[in-house]
Design an enzyme around this catalytic site. Structure first.
Site, PDB file in Angstrom:
ATOM      1  N   SER A  27      33.898 -63.444 -71.973  1.00 61.90           N
ATOM      2  CA  SER A  27      34.484 -63.229 -73.300  1.00 61.90           C
ATOM      3  C   SER A  27      36.009 -63.117 -73.229  1.00 61.90           C
ATOM      4  O   SER A  27      36.590 -62.807 -72.192  1.00 61.90           O
ATOM      5  CB  SER A  27      33.926 -61.951 -73.919  1.00 61.90           C
ATOM      6  OG  SER A  27      32.524 -62.004 -73.979  1.00 61.90           O
TER       7      SER A  27
HETATM    8  N1  SAH Z   1      29.313 -59.822 -70.168  1.00 61.03           N
HETATM    9  C1  SAH Z   1      29.542 -61.156 -69.648  1.00 61.03           C
HETATM   10  C2  SAH Z   1      29.447 -62.198 -70.753  1.00 61.03           C
HETATM   11  C3  SAH Z   1      28.546 -63.305 -70.339  1.00 61.03           C
HETATM   12  S1  SAH Z   1      27.988 -64.365 -71.632  1.00 61.03           S
HETATM   13  C4  SAH Z   1      30.866 -61.229 -68.899  1.00 61.03           C
HETATM   14  O1  SAH Z   1      31.633 -60.268 -68.934  1.00 61.03           O
HETATM   15  O2  SAH Z   1      31.127 -62.259 -68.257  1.00 61.03           O
HETATM   16  C5  SAH Z   1      26.407 -63.660 -72.004  1.00 61.03           C
HETATM   17  C6  SAH Z   1      25.403 -63.624 -70.899  1.00 61.03           C
HETATM   18  O3  SAH Z   1      24.174 -63.157 -71.464  1.00 61.03           O
HETATM   19  C7  SAH Z   1      25.066 -64.971 -70.269  1.00 61.03           C
HETATM   20  O4  SAH Z   1      25.295 -64.894 -68.890  1.00 61.03           O
HETATM   21  C8  SAH Z   1      23.601 -65.186 -70.582  1.00 61.03           C
HETATM   22  O5  SAH Z   1      22.878 -65.840 -69.562  1.00 61.03           O
HETATM   23  C9  SAH Z   1      23.121 -63.750 -70.770  1.00 61.03           C
HETATM   24  N2  SAH Z   1      21.896 -63.608 -71.556  1.00 61.03           N
HETATM   25  C10 SAH Z   1      21.517 -64.294 -72.662  1.00 61.03           C
HETATM   26  N3  SAH Z   1      20.312 -63.881 -73.087  1.00 61.03           N
HETATM   27  C11 SAH Z   1      19.902 -62.891 -72.230  1.00 61.03           C
HETATM   28  C12 SAH Z   1      18.724 -62.075 -72.132  1.00 61.03           C
HETATM   29  N4  SAH Z   1      17.732 -62.171 -72.999  1.00 61.03           N
HETATM   30  N5  SAH Z   1      18.668 -61.177 -71.123  1.00 61.03           N
HETATM   31  C13 SAH Z   1      19.670 -61.052 -70.215  1.00 61.03           C
HETATM   32  N6  SAH Z   1      20.796 -61.804 -70.253  1.00 61.03           N
HETATM   33  C14 SAH Z   1      20.914 -62.710 -71.251  1.00 61.03           C
END
Ligand code: SAH
Length: 215
Positions: free
Chosen positions: A61
């Site tokens: 993000s």
């Molecule tokens: N907090 C992260 C943002 C990553 S984007 C950072 O700081 O880099 C969001 C992430 O959520 C992705 O990696 C995606 O694979 C994960 N995601 C999406 N649906 C999910 C679920 N149901 N359970 C766990 N992770 C999930």
């Protein structure tokens, strides 16, 4: 001063101008080397206030969104936090400087494995990760004082509300499609009463149920 350090100071000043006031949150962002969480091709852009692509088609993000959601989460040193969506691990690393313990879940094994290596290298000892569907929460570790979700669900996942402590706060993007999402705050008071508020329009990758199939 190296280039990264100068750019980092500029970014922190920009976040202040954008309205982030909590000095603990700002110093946590200052302590985390964002360049470590970013693929090599984008490393020179680590301290720009933009989202960047990471592996498995996901994104890290924008720093403003990380700072904003972290501030709204009101992290405190005694708190136990659940993060859904480990991704690069950046948000978890920021929280690790502010909370007692961070539990972070990811549905892509490859992202989870890389994040664990990074937490070890950066000596962030209070983060525990798990490969799993965060839509269902983390039953064995519940309840949580704080929950942050970093992928957008079409609605507030009911299991996550169940896994909040009394006095708990959850910050999450919610919306049916990318063009129509908002960051929301869900609070649970001492009697268990739940309140929902919309905070700000936003764009996030989708929360997907079930584990990812990886090739
Ligand atoms: N907090 C992260 C943002 C990553 S984007 C950072 O700081 O880099 C969001 C992430 O959520 C992705 O990696 C995606 O694979 C994960 N995601 C999406 N649906 C999910 C679920 N149901 N359970 C766990 N992770 C999930």
């Amino acid at each position: 001063m190296d280039n990264n350090a100068a750019q980092k100071i500029r970014l922190i000043m920009e976040l202040r101008r954008q309205g982030i006031q909590d000095t603990d949150v700002l110093s946590a962002l200052e302590r985390v080397p964002r360049e470590e969480f970013i693929p090599p091709t984008f490393k020179d852009r680590a301290y720009e206030n933009i989202a960047l692509p990471i592996a498995s088609g996901q994104t890290i993000s924008q720093p403003f969104i990380v700072a904003y959601m972290t501030e709204q989460l009101r992290p405190e040193s005694r708190r136990k936090v659940l993060e859904v969506g480990t991704g690069s691990g950046y948000q978890a690393a920021v929280l690790s400087h502010l909370c007692r313990r961070v539990y972070s879940m990811e549905r892509y094994r490859s992202l989870q494995v890389e994040a664990v290596k990074l937490f070890e290298r950066l000596k962030l000892m209070n983060i525990t990760t798990k490969l799993g569907d965060g839509y269902r929460g983390w039953k064995e570790q519940a309840p949580f004082d704080r929950i942050i979700v970093t992928a957008a669900a079409p609605e507030i996942p009911p299991v996550l509300v169940d896994q909040m402590n009394e006095g708990g706060i959850m910050i999450l993007p919610v919306g049916p499609e990318p063009s129509d999402q908002a960051i929301m705050r869900v609070t649970k008071d001492a009697t268990g009463h739940v309140t929902e508020e919309e905070l700000m329009p936003v764009r996030f990758v989708p929360l997907v149920q079930g584990l990812a199939v990886e090739t």
